[in-house]
Design a protein around this motif. Sequence first.
Motif, PDB file in Angstrom:
ATOM      1  N   ALA A 284     119.494   3.305  48.824  1.00  0.00           N
ATOM      2  CA  ALA A 284     118.328   4.191  48.705  1.00  0.00           C
ATOM      3  C   ALA A 284     117.747   4.368  50.094  1.00  0.00           C
ATOM      4  CB  ALA A 284     117.306   3.592  47.751  1.00  0.00           C
ATOM      5  N   LEU A 285     117.601   5.612  50.530  1.00  0.00           N
ATOM      6  CA  LEU A 285     117.162   5.917  51.894  1.00  0.00           C
ATOM      7  C   LEU A 285     115.669   6.205  51.903  1.00  0.00           C
ATOM      8  CD1 LEU A 285     120.074   8.327  52.872  1.00  0.00           C
ATOM      9  CD2 LEU A 285     119.949   5.857  53.184  1.00  0.00           C
ATOM     10  N   THR A 286     115.007   5.671  52.907  1.00  0.00           N
ATOM     11  CA  THR A 286     113.575   5.926  53.059  1.00  0.00           C
ATOM     12  C   THR A 286     113.386   7.017  54.114  1.00  0.00           C
ATOM     13  OG1 THR A 286     113.048   3.647  52.498  1.00  0.00           O
ATOM     14  CG2 THR A 286     111.358   4.901  53.653  1.00  0.00           C
ATOM     15  N   VAL A 287     112.959   8.167  53.656  1.00  0.00           N
ATOM     16  CA  VAL A 287     112.643   9.282  54.557  1.00  0.00           C
ATOM     17  C   VAL A 287     111.209   9.727  54.294  1.00  0.00           C
ATOM     18  CG1 VAL A 287     115.025  10.044  54.720  1.00  0.00           C
ATOM     19  CG2 VAL A 287     113.587  10.962  52.901  1.00  0.00           C
ATOM     20  N   ARG A 288     110.637  10.331  55.293  1.00  0.00           N
ATOM     21  CA  ARG A 288     109.246  10.754  55.145  1.00  0.00           C
ATOM     22  C   ARG A 288     109.102  11.884  54.124  1.00  0.00           C
ATOM     23  NH1 ARG A 288     106.681  12.074  60.759  1.00  0.00           N
ATOM     24  NH2 ARG A 288     108.615  13.231  61.018  1.00  0.00           N
ATOM     25  N   ASN A 289     108.026  11.777  53.370  1.00  0.00           N
ATOM     26  CA  ASN A 289     107.652  12.822  52.393  1.00  0.00           C
ATOM     27  C   ASN A 289     108.737  13.050  51.347  1.00  0.00           C
ATOM     28  OD1 ASN A 289     105.291  13.186  53.871  1.00  0.00           O
ATOM     29  ND2 ASN A 289     106.145  14.881  55.075  1.00  0.00           N
ATOM     30  N   PHE A 290     109.490  11.999  51.001  1.00  0.00           N
ATOM     31  CA  PHE A 290     110.557  12.201  50.005  1.00  0.00           C
ATOM     32  C   PHE A 290     109.978  12.585  48.647  1.00  0.00           C
ATOM     33  CE2 PHE A 290     109.465   7.703  49.654  1.00  0.00           C
ATOM     34  CZ  PHE A 290     109.403   7.485  48.292  1.00  0.00           C
ATOM     35  N   GLN A 291     108.683  12.233  48.420  1.00  0.00           N
ATOM     36  CA  GLN A 291     108.069  12.592  47.138  1.00  0.00           C
ATOM     37  C   GLN A 291     107.898  14.102  46.974  1.00  0.00           C
ATOM     38  OE1 GLN A 291     106.778  10.635  49.461  1.00  0.00           O
ATOM     39  NE2 GLN A 291     106.187   8.613  48.622  1.00  0.00           N
ATOM     40  N   GLU A 292     107.924  14.842  48.099  1.00  0.00           N
ATOM     41  CA  GLU A 292     107.699  16.291  48.047  1.00  0.00           C
ATOM     42  C   GLU A 292     108.976  17.089  48.197  1.00  0.00           C
ATOM     43  OE1 GLU A 292     104.948  17.101  51.141  1.00  0.00           O
ATOM     44  OE2 GLU A 292     103.430  15.677  50.419  1.00  0.00           O
ATOM     45  N   ASN A 293     110.091  16.453  48.458  1.00  0.00           N
ATOM     46  CA  ASN A 293     111.336  17.159  48.743  1.00  0.00           C
ATOM     47  C   ASN A 293     112.062  17.546  47.460  1.00  0.00           C
ATOM     48  OD1 ASN A 293     110.794  16.787  51.435  1.00  0.00           O
ATOM     49  ND2 ASN A 293     112.152  14.991  51.638  1.00  0.00           N
ATOM     50  N   GLU A 294     112.897  18.598  47.601  1.00  0.00           N
ATOM     51  CA  GLU A 294     113.753  19.065  46.512  1.00  0.00           C
ATOM     52  C   GLU A 294     115.211  18.793  46.863  1.00  0.00           C
ATOM     53  OE1 GLU A 294     112.742  20.148  43.688  1.00  0.00           O
ATOM     54  OE2 GLU A 294     110.613  20.484  44.071  1.00  0.00           O
ATOM     55  N   CYS A 295     116.074  19.089  45.922  1.00  0.00           N
ATOM     56  CA  CYS A 295     117.513  18.845  46.131  1.00  0.00           C
ATOM     57  C   CYS A 295     118.027  19.666  47.315  1.00  0.00           C
ATOM     58  CB  CYS A 295     118.276  19.213  44.849  1.00  0.00           C
ATOM     59  SG  CYS A 295     120.052  18.897  44.939  1.00  0.00           S
ATOM     60  N   ARG A 296     117.533  20.886  47.478  1.00  0.00           N
ATOM     61  CA  ARG A 296     118.011  21.762  48.548  1.00  0.00           C
ATOM     62  C   ARG A 296     117.528  21.319  49.924  1.00  0.00           C
ATOM     63  NH1 ARG A 296     114.182  27.052  47.341  1.00  0.00           N
ATOM     64  NH2 ARG A 296     112.166  26.044  47.775  1.00  0.00           N
ATOM     65  N   ASP A 297     116.561  20.375  49.980  1.00  0.00           N
ATOM     66  CA  ASP A 297     116.006  19.958  51.263  1.00  0.00           C
ATOM     67  C   ASP A 297     116.849  18.884  51.948  1.00  0.00           C
ATOM     68  OD1 ASP A 297     113.841  21.661  50.987  1.00  0.00           O
ATOM     69  OD2 ASP A 297     112.690  20.183  49.835  1.00  0.00           O
ATOM     70  N   TYR A 298     117.880  18.400  51.276  1.00  0.00           N
ATOM     71  CA  TYR A 298     118.730  17.361  51.867  1.00  0.00           C
ATOM     72  C   TYR A 298     120.103  17.930  52.153  1.00  0.00           C
ATOM     73  CZ  TYR A 298     115.203  14.104  50.059  1.00  0.00           C
ATOM     74  OH  TYR A 298     114.033  13.461  49.784  1.00  0.00           O
ATOM     75  N   ARG A 299     120.683  17.494  53.268  1.00  0.00           N
ATOM     76  CA  ARG A 299     122.046  17.882  53.616  1.00  0.00           C
ATOM     77  C   ARG A 299     122.806  16.649  54.077  1.00  0.00           C
ATOM     78  NH1 ARG A 299     122.681  23.207  55.357  1.00  0.00           N
ATOM     79  NH2 ARG A 299     124.878  22.664  55.614  1.00  0.00           N
ATOM     80  N   LEU A 300     124.111  16.648  53.884  1.00  0.00           N
ATOM     81  CA  LEU A 300     124.974  15.556  54.348  1.00  0.00           C
ATOM     82  C   LEU A 300     126.067  16.153  55.207  1.00  0.00           C
ATOM     83  CD1 LEU A 300     125.933  12.583  54.305  1.00  0.00           C
ATOM     84  CD2 LEU A 300     127.262  13.140  52.258  1.00  0.00           C
ATOM     85  N   GLU A 301     126.138  15.721  56.462  1.00  0.00           N
ATOM     86  CA  GLU A 301     127.201  16.131  57.376  1.00  0.00           C
ATOM     87  C   GLU A 301     127.930  14.870  57.834  1.00  0.00           C
ATOM     88  OE1 GLU A 301     127.998  19.159  58.060  1.00  0.00           O
ATOM     89  OE2 GLU A 301     126.267  20.218  57.198  1.00  0.00           O
ATOM     90  N   HIS A 302     129.211  15.010  58.121  1.00  0.00           N
ATOM     91  CA  HIS A 302     129.954  13.823  58.548  1.00  0.00           C
ATOM     92  C   HIS A 302     130.873  14.141  59.710  1.00  0.00           C
ATOM     93  CE1 HIS A 302     133.339  15.588  56.386  1.00  0.00           C
ATOM     94  NE2 HIS A 302     134.118  14.646  56.897  1.00  0.00           N
ATOM     95  N   SER A 303     131.172  13.092  60.488  1.00  0.00           N
ATOM     96  CA  SER A 303     132.057  13.202  61.639  1.00  0.00           C
ATOM     97  C   SER A 303     133.266  12.334  61.382  1.00  0.00           C
ATOM     98  CB  SER A 303     131.335  12.739  62.912  1.00  0.00           C
ATOM     99  OG  SER A 303     132.250  12.597  63.973  1.00  0.00           O
ATOM    100  N   GLU A 304     134.413  12.988  61.238  1.00  0.00           N
ATOM    101  CA  GLU A 304     135.623  12.225  60.931  1.00  0.00           C
ATOM    102  C   GLU A 304     136.030  11.314  62.085  1.00  0.00           C
ATOM    103  OE1 GLU A 304     138.714  14.835  59.780  1.00  0.00           O
ATOM    104  OE2 GLU A 304     137.625  15.683  58.086  1.00  0.00           O
ATOM    105  N   GLY A 305     135.858  11.758  63.289  1.00  0.00           N
ATOM    106  CA  GLY A 305     136.287  10.955  64.425  1.00  0.00           C
ATOM    107  C   GLY A 305     135.495   9.664  64.568  1.00  0.00           C
ATOM    108  N   GLU A 306     134.187   9.701  64.239  1.00  0.00           N
ATOM    109  CA  GLU A 306     133.341   8.532  64.433  1.00  0.00           C
ATOM    110  C   GLU A 306     133.030   7.798  63.138  1.00  0.00           C
ATOM    111  OE1 GLU A 306     130.302   8.969  67.956  1.00  0.00           O
ATOM    112  OE2 GLU A 306     130.132  10.668  66.601  1.00  0.00           O
TER     113      GLU A 306
END
Length: 804
Positions: A284-306
Amino acid sequence: QKDAASYFKCHCLRTFDIFNINLRFIPFQFLALGTHFGKVFLLDIQGNLTQKFEISPVKINQISLDESGEHMGICSEDGKVQVFGLYTREGFHENFDCPVKVIYVRGGILIYSLLLYEKNWLNRWKTSTLHEGEGTITNVQWRANLIAWANNMGVKIYDISTKQRITNVLRDNVSLRPDMYPCSLCWKDNSTLIIGWGSSIKICVVKERGHTELRDLPSRYVEIVSAFETEFFISGLAPLADQLVTLYFVKENSDHMEEEFRARPCLDIIQPLPEGYEEISSDALTVRNFQENECRDYRLEHSEGESLYYIISPKDIVVAKERDQDDHIDWLLDKKKYEEALMAAEISFKNIKRHEKIGMAYINHLVEKGDYDTAARKCQKVLGKNMELWENEVYRFKTIGQLKAISQYLPRGDLRLRPAIYEMILHEFLKSDYEGFATLIREWPGELYNNMTIVQAVTDHLKKDPMNSTLLTTLAELYTYDQRYDRALEIYLRLRHKDVYQLIHKHDLFSSIEDKIVLLMDFDKEKAVDMLLDNEDKILIDRVVEELRDRPELLHIYLHKLFKRDHHKGQRYHERQIGLYAEYDRPNLLPFLRDSIHCPLEKVLRHFQNCRMGNCRRALQMIMEELEDVDKAIEFAKEQDDAELWEDLISYSIDKPPFITGLLNNIGTHVDPILLIHRIKEGMEIPNLRDSLVKILQDYNLQILLREGCKKILVADSLSLLQKMHRTQMRGVRVDEENICESCHASILPSDMAQNFSVVVFHCRHMFHKECLPSPGTIPGVQFCNICSAKRRGPGSGILEMKK
């Protein structure tokens, strides 16, 4: 955090007061961040701001970077599309009448709103429309020759090599608003697409179609190999080997209110199955104002090399990285699992970077907890061959009063501490624990400490407790190591220690034990005798006999074993051994006499007669002096029937009236009573003297009568036997040819009976030719049988001989 140790290590890369919209990055180089207010920031991999671009007054919808990180494409809500070089002046600008939601830059190819821009050889852009007419394009992902995009209807896959659209994967949950729950796309490899939409996940594999199936169909087709529903709404997907990393938007029901509330987003690892999944870990990640965020407000990007995963929220950028061994050790240390942390550090010592001193932290923890034994035991593994660390730990254990705990783990091999360290511990044990001190002396090599210092310390303690066997034994061991064997031997003999014989043999101390033979035999007779006999060349037999002269029982054991080994070595002592065997080992006396050729039999006989008489006298003396029983004394004298014994009994009883009475009543039949009566002093009062004298006279009369009766019987028997002999001798004697002359051994009768012949036959039945008899003896006219005369046998013996 559901599992004990999460798979990812997460930290906030950077926080912003502005509203983050999009992020792209080039592995190991930089990140590009688009905001709600039309700005683009370039950040290094530590999150530091390096460059800022003012792109548009409205929000940035999408940012795209090519593989080299040299070109960046940006589209915004006001319809602007820009592609420019980060290190060159070349660029591309286009304006549209509607918002542009997605853009993708790859080499010289640009995609936005599903328009494909390709540069030709004249460096001009060629435009192709890939798709239109189904609403807003919300996501585009390109891998190899395959382009996947999502709109409100579903997901399409396009093969750029054949310029054919392969498939259309429809959206499952049409009740969810696509703008609030956007589609997440990611390519696992060149042919596997992962789709996350709402709470469902599909894994699609692009496969080649067989030649017989082509007809008017595309050369490739898509197979959905796994499809399942999750508990939460998907905000992002990324591959991790054969597993998936999912970013969930979580809504939970309140215990106090009926309405739902927004919880912290979760970064999970799941294992896809054909019709479901298995959760591997969850953070479970602690981010600011998570109580006000929607599903569209989060993104996941990844780096295969690292193997880095970036979680973008409106106010924070969180970086998730696979935990390494250092992270695992950190987690174990946080949980106070020092033993496991130390084991993990030992296994992966080449890969850890931050935990060189984890062992010391563990020892400190154990000491603080009061587990001194475990702390001391771990010193061996942690401190290794670092002498400075070892000595520091020893002094620390001394400070806390726990030197005993660390003593058994101190190095004593290749690595050795200063002698003062070992001496300090020995002194500590000597104060309170003699047994522990003795154990250390036995286990530690003598080179570890100054032997003379410890000897002096032990000697001082023995002044207070001189009979302490533990200290004496330890002192003997110290003397042995110091090669003062004579002192060690004295202590061992005094203590009757089992190692005394080993010490003598090992260090050849036979010259030191010549005057200690009795002590050795008192300790262990069998071992002592065996040792003395095995080393006759070092301790002579005469010397041993001399030392044992006052201990005949020990002398017998020694001489007996010597005789068993060799019948001749101790021959000069065989006569003495007769008495020793008689006194201490009678069963072996006869075998000794039989095997020994050095004992004169007359001496043996005389010895036993003396022994017998001496024993009888001692027995009689004990009956008279200790038991004071005259009747038993008289009975004993009667049994032995020895005149000297009667004389001893009379001599002892002559001044004791009760004894005299007993003798007078019983002596008459064995000893002349006159001998006793003559020795009685005049005037001595003897109880029942008259009765005793009467009894003596009666006994005397009885003896006279018995003797007369015996004489009559003897005369009658003699006369009867004489008559019988006379009748026997008067009988005729048969003489025939079988009889022989006892002198010439020829037949007693001649072969011609007509001739005259003379034969003499004696009463003993021996026969002779008259001419074969010798001349008469001293008595004229009387002849005797030569055979019987020589053998001194009486008449009739020849008959018995013939019968035999």
